[in-house]
Each structure stands twice: as C-alpha cells, then as structure tokens.
Write a protein that holds these residues in place. Structure first.
Motif, PDB file in Angstrom:
ATOM      1  N   ASP A 346     116.662  17.593 -65.705  1.00  0.00           N
ATOM      2  CA  ASP A 346     117.190  18.850 -64.851  1.00  0.00           C
ATOM      3  C   ASP A 346     116.628  18.986 -63.877  1.00  0.00           C
ATOM      4  O   ASP A 346     117.339  20.293 -63.583  1.00  0.00           O
ATOM      5  CB  ASP A 346     118.396  19.378 -66.436  1.00  0.00           C
ATOM      6  CG  ASP A 346     119.172  18.824 -67.259  1.00  0.00           C
ATOM      7  OD1 ASP A 346     119.309  17.755 -66.281  1.00  0.00           O
ATOM      8  OD2 ASP A 346     118.840  18.975 -67.955  1.00  0.00           O
ATOM      9  N   TRP A 347     115.445  19.493 -64.124  1.00  0.00           N
ATOM     10  CA  TRP A 347     114.873  19.960 -62.884  1.00  0.00           C
ATOM     11  C   TRP A 347     113.644  19.518 -62.124  1.00  0.00           C
ATOM     12  O   TRP A 347     112.861  18.564 -62.230  1.00  0.00           O
ATOM     13  CB  TRP A 347     113.574  21.005 -64.080  1.00  0.00           C
ATOM     14  CG  TRP A 347     114.025  22.623 -64.804  1.00  0.00           C
ATOM     15  CD1 TRP A 347     115.407  21.868 -65.559  1.00  0.00           C
ATOM     16  CD2 TRP A 347     114.449  23.712 -64.250  1.00  0.00           C
ATOM     17  NE1 TRP A 347     115.724  23.348 -65.857  1.00  0.00           N
ATOM     18  CE2 TRP A 347     114.738  24.421 -64.770  1.00  0.00           C
ATOM     19  CE3 TRP A 347     113.438  24.158 -63.308  1.00  0.00           C
ATOM     20  CZ2 TRP A 347     114.738  25.627 -65.055  1.00  0.00           C
ATOM     21  CZ3 TRP A 347     113.835  25.974 -63.027  1.00  0.00           C
ATOM     22  CH2 TRP A 347     114.604  26.299 -63.937  1.00  0.00           C
ATOM     23  N   MET A 362     111.557  26.117 -56.569  1.00  0.00           N
ATOM     24  CA  MET A 362     112.021  25.041 -58.037  1.00  0.00           C
ATOM     25  C   MET A 362     114.093  24.843 -58.091  1.00  0.00           C
ATOM     26  O   MET A 362     114.655  26.079 -57.506  1.00  0.00           O
ATOM     27  CB  MET A 362     112.238  26.920 -59.204  1.00  0.00           C
ATOM     28  CG  MET A 362     110.011  26.848 -59.526  1.00  0.00           C
ATOM     29  SD  MET A 362     110.281  28.466 -60.245  1.00  0.00           S
ATOM     30  CE  MET A 362     110.457  29.262 -58.989  1.00  0.00           C
ATOM     31  N   GLY A 364     117.528  22.358 -59.511  1.00  0.00           N
ATOM     32  CA  GLY A 364     117.851  21.846 -60.415  1.00  0.00           C
ATOM     33  C   GLY A 364     117.796  20.453 -59.756  1.00  0.00           C
ATOM     34  O   GLY A 364     117.304  20.444 -58.777  1.00  0.00           O
TER      35      GLY A 364
ATOM     36  N   ALA B  59     110.055  24.041 -67.023  1.00  0.00           N
ATOM     37  CA  ALA B  59     111.924  23.359 -67.670  1.00  0.00           C
ATOM     38  C   ALA B  59     112.283  23.739 -68.940  1.00  0.00           C
ATOM     39  O   ALA B  59     112.332  22.809 -69.194  1.00  0.00           O
ATOM     40  CB  ALA B  59     110.844  22.374 -66.855  1.00  0.00           C
TER      41      ALA B  59
END
Lengths: 390, 126
Positions: A346-347, A362, A364, B59
């Motif tokens: 998800d990142w 940063m 998604g 994360a």
C-alpha cells in the motif's frame, strides 16, 4: 401607445430597452472565468492572480501557444514574480513536449542532423537527460560532422556539472563543446556555454579567451558583457589546464560540502522558506501523494509539504533510506545514487538525490511514478534556474 | 531457476541477476563476468536490510515488495519473492518501463517454480 384603436409600438425605445436588459443580463450571468473576461481584467486591472487565471484558462481552452505568449507578456510586466516564471517554464515544457512528438515523427520520416540535435536539446530541457544523451549519440553516429549533437551532449554534462561540480562532467562538457565549436565556428551557443563553464569553474585565462572570441562573433551582446564582468571578477589563479581547474573546483565543492553544519556551497534554489514549500506543495498535490520533504545531509528536514504524520520518526526513516541507498550504490560500483523507488502493498516512497540534499516523496499505491518524476524534474529545474538567475 | 535468470539476462541492458535470501545467502545467480556473486549478494543484503528497516517505520510494518535504485552508472532492481529477493543489476540506460515486465515475469516464474517444488516435496514426504 394606442392611437385610434391601433397599437403603435415605439420600436426604437423598445429595442433600446431590450438591448439594455440583455446587456444587464449578460453582465449578470457572465462567467467570470472566460478568456474574454480575464483578458479585459488583465487590460483594465492587471495583477499576478489575473495573469495566473488567464494563463490556466488559455491552457484549458487548448491554446498552449497563446498561453505561452501571454505568460511571457505577463512575465515582462512582473519580472520578479516567481509564480509567473514557474508558469512560463510550465508552458515551455508543454510546448517542448509537443515539439518532441512532432520531431519524433519527422525523424522517422526523414532523419536529418538538426532534428537529432533539437530533440537532444528538448529532452535536456524536459529533464530527460538519458534520452537526450541517447538521441544525440545516435545523431553523432549517423552524422559525425554535425556540431549540434555535440552541443546537446555538452549541455547535458554542463547541467550536471552545475549540479554536482564533478570534474568528470566538466571535462566531458569541455570536450563536447569544443568539438561542437570546431565543427561550426560560427556557433555562438557552443562558445558561450564553454565560456560559462570556464567562468563557473574559475578558469579565468580560458574564460577570457572564449569571451574575446564571443565579442568578435557578437559585438555588443549583453550576455557576453555580463559574462566578461563575471570573468573579470574571478580571482587570478596560477596557469593550468582546464582539467586542473575542474579538479580544483570539485575538491573545493567537496570540501565545502563536508563542513558542518549543512553545506558551504548552497544550492541556492533550496533555501528554506515559502517559495520552496510552495514548490513542494505542487508535488504533494499530485494524486496519491501524501507528503514531500527535503532533508539535509544530516537528516534534518529543511522544507516539506503535505501530511507528514510523526515528523521526527519519518525524517529518521527517510534519512536511513537515503543513506542506505547512497552508501550501497557506491559500494556496489554502480556510481553515485541518484534516485530510488520503494514499494510495498500500500505504500510507495520515491527518493531523489539533490546533492547534498535528499528529496523524499511518500505516497499510497495510487501515486503515479511518472507524474512524480515529472514534477520532481520540474522542481529541480526551477531550483537550478533560480540558482543560475535564469 | 538459473535458466530463468539466464533468459532474463538476455534482455538488453541487464548485466546480471540473482536470487538471494533476505540475509544475503545466494540461491542462484547468473551474473556477468565483472560481478562477483558473493559480493553482490552481501552488498544487496546490506542495502535491503538498511532500507527495509527504515521503510517499515514509514509503511507501518508493511514489507518492501519492490526497490528500484538508480545510480550514475547503473540500476539495481529488487523484487520480493516471499522468502527471497530477485536482484537485477542493469545498465544505467536501461528502459525500465518496458524491462520491468520481463523482470516481473521472471520473478513470477521463480515464485511459481518454488511453489511447485515445495508442493512436490510435501507430496513426496507424505
């Protein structure tokens, strides 16, 4: 009006009334964001905000040429407006991208040395240095006697030299620009950038020699006069080859960068403050992007935009990633780290080296790498342009 | 596995590839003559350890599935294969957009191969 049972209309006054009513309604419901309205506003009460709105409107209506012409006009009216300068770059980028497409088609149909050279130049302007080098090298392989391709390669190395102060890039720039000038002795651009290179590296004797030749080529040119002034202001140094100057420049830059705190040779475009945060905010505004930040070589955040969460924790983590990438890229003999993309389910984290800063984006899973890359390239270009006073 | 790596290496711009465990032990490698397998595995493991630790902080514990590192003279791609990583060393001018498909396809084939080997071993044990 009734006269003898017959209605006689006073046509003129009615028409006049209708016109007045229509005009009132038109003004009432007129959209305040139409090109005509904004042009009128620009004529009667010009401001940076109106210029910005009109520029975007012109772009949305599918007239990038008109948008570029207008933003140039606005830039002349407000020469110190950073936002307008940024928009001008944006418009030039749009036009360059379109030109790239048409030149690619022209190259496929009828390859000519000028097309390779122009494509190389456009790719460089758009920040696609690899493509610029590739197409220019292809041009050289096909047309070794064409100077334009050497110029394109030289300018890519020159941009890098400004950014990294690496002697290698300095030498490459010099070799390519000299070759371009040797093939076309009437090329002002090759000689001009060669002189810029020498001035930047502090090679006064070489710079003076180039400037003298430039003055012969273009007598009375303002750019040459400025360059001559800058060269004049350089300190006298012992004679040496250009390579000696580049190495000295690199050593000085490294020495300066090693000094604490921060860095002694600042990338002027990265001065902390609102302009830098605004630029970062444009990256942060991309779909899927959560936050952007610039860290100095010690991991301290100097600017940022978007959601940052636990800032201190994020800073430490990002610095860890940047340092890991920097150190291990060198160890693995693949040169100096320039960028990295890290993904999980998800990142996504995009890291960029801004020597000696690091930029981290940063986001998604939906953040698009190509868009981020494009915006970061724009960001770097804007910072470089600001640094060079362009 | 080596055959898959060799096939992957035929792609223009790829200098070599290898599969290594997360702690740097080489599983299979098809690296070019100028790359030493153990050295690449050790360094790649060091890089992954450093970067993963930091990435996990951001994360929120998610595991790193892909890392593309671009440097001045080359590129490195790391793809998660579950318990191992596929490491690809490439030239700087590699067009990653098109080559990534090849790399992911190789990773997929290695993963499938490992899965089927595990299944066979389990069946044989029964």
């Amino acid at each position: 009006m009734r006269k003898g049972g017959v209605v006689v209309r006073d046509v003129d006054s009615e028409v006049l009334q209708e016109v007045v009513v229509l005009r009132f309604l038109r003004n009432l419901f007129r959209r305040k964001d139409t090109v005509e309205y904004l042009r009128e506003a620009w004529r009667t009460k010009p401001s940076i905000a109106v210029a910005e709105k009109l520029f975007h409107r012109l772009q949305d209506t599918g007239s990038p040429g008109a948008a570029l012409a207008f933003i140039r006009e606005a830039g002349r009216a407000y020469p110190h407006a950073q936002r307008l300068r940024d928009l001008q770059h944006q418009a030039l980028r749009v036009r360059s991208s379109e030109e790239v497409k048409s030149l690619r088609a022209a190259l496929a149909a009828n390859p000519r040395p000028e097309i390779y050279a122009r494509l190389g130049e456009l790719y460089r302007y758009l920040g696609h240095c690899e493509e610029a080098l590739e197409i220019a090298r292809e041009g050289i392989a096909r047309y070794p006697q064409s100077g334009g391709n050497y110029l394109a390669i030289g300018l890519v190395h020159y941009s890098r030299f400004l950014k990294t102060s690496s002697a290698h890039d300095g030498l490459q720039t010099e070799a390519c620009l000299r070759q371009a000038y040797a093939l076309d002795s009437a090329s002002f651009k090759s000689l001009y950038y060669l002189a810029c290179l020498y001035v930047y590296a502090g090679a006064k004797p070489m710079a003076s020699e180039c400037i003298a030749r430039l003055a012969e080529l273009m007598p009375g040119d303002n750019r040459v006069a400025d360059l001559a002034q800058r060269a004049q202001a350089l300190p006298d140094s012992p004679q040496g080859t250009a390579a000696d100057y580049f190495r000295l420049h690199e050593a000085r830059a490294m020495e300066a960068a090693a000094g604490a705190p921060g860095r002694a040779e600042p990338f002027a475009g990265l001065r902390p403050g609102k302009p830098l945060n605004d630029r970062l905010a444009r990256i942060a505004a991309l779909p899927g992007v959560d936050g952007v930040c610039v860290l100095d070589r010690y991991g301290a955040r100097i600017a940022g935009a978007g959601r940052s969460g636990d800032t201190a924790c994020n800073e430490a983590a990002l610095q860890g990633m940047l340092e890991g990438a920097r150190v291990n890229a060198r160890r693995m003999s693949i040169g100096n780290f320039s960028r990295a993309v890290l993904r999980s389910k998800d990142w996504q984290v995009f890291l960029y080296e801004l020597e000696p800063y690091g930029l981290a984006v940063m986001g998604g899973r939906t953040a698009r790498q190509d868009l981020v890359q494009r915006k970061v390239t724009e960001f770097i270009e804007e910072c470089l342009c600001e640094e060079q006073g362009a | 596995m080596k055959r898959i790596l060799k096939e992957l290496n035929r792609t223009a711009g790829i200098r070599g590839s290898m599969v290594m465990t997360q702690d740097g032990i080489m599983v299979a490698a098809a690296l070019g003559p100028d790359l030493v397998e153990d050295v690449v595995a050790a360094l790649a493991s060091a890089l992954l350890t450093t970067v993963k630790r930091s990435f996990n902080q951001i994360a929120a514990g998610e595991s790193l599935s892909e890392l593309v590192l671009t440097a001045t003279d080359g590129k490195m791609v790391f793809l998660d294969l579950g318990n191992a990583y596929l490491v690809v060393v490439a030239k700087r001018d590699l067009a990653l957009a098109s080559t990534m498909v090849e790399i992911q396809s190789a990773a997929h084939r290695i993963k499938n191969r490992r899965a089927s080997t595990v299944q066979r071993q389990t069946a044989a044990a029964r």
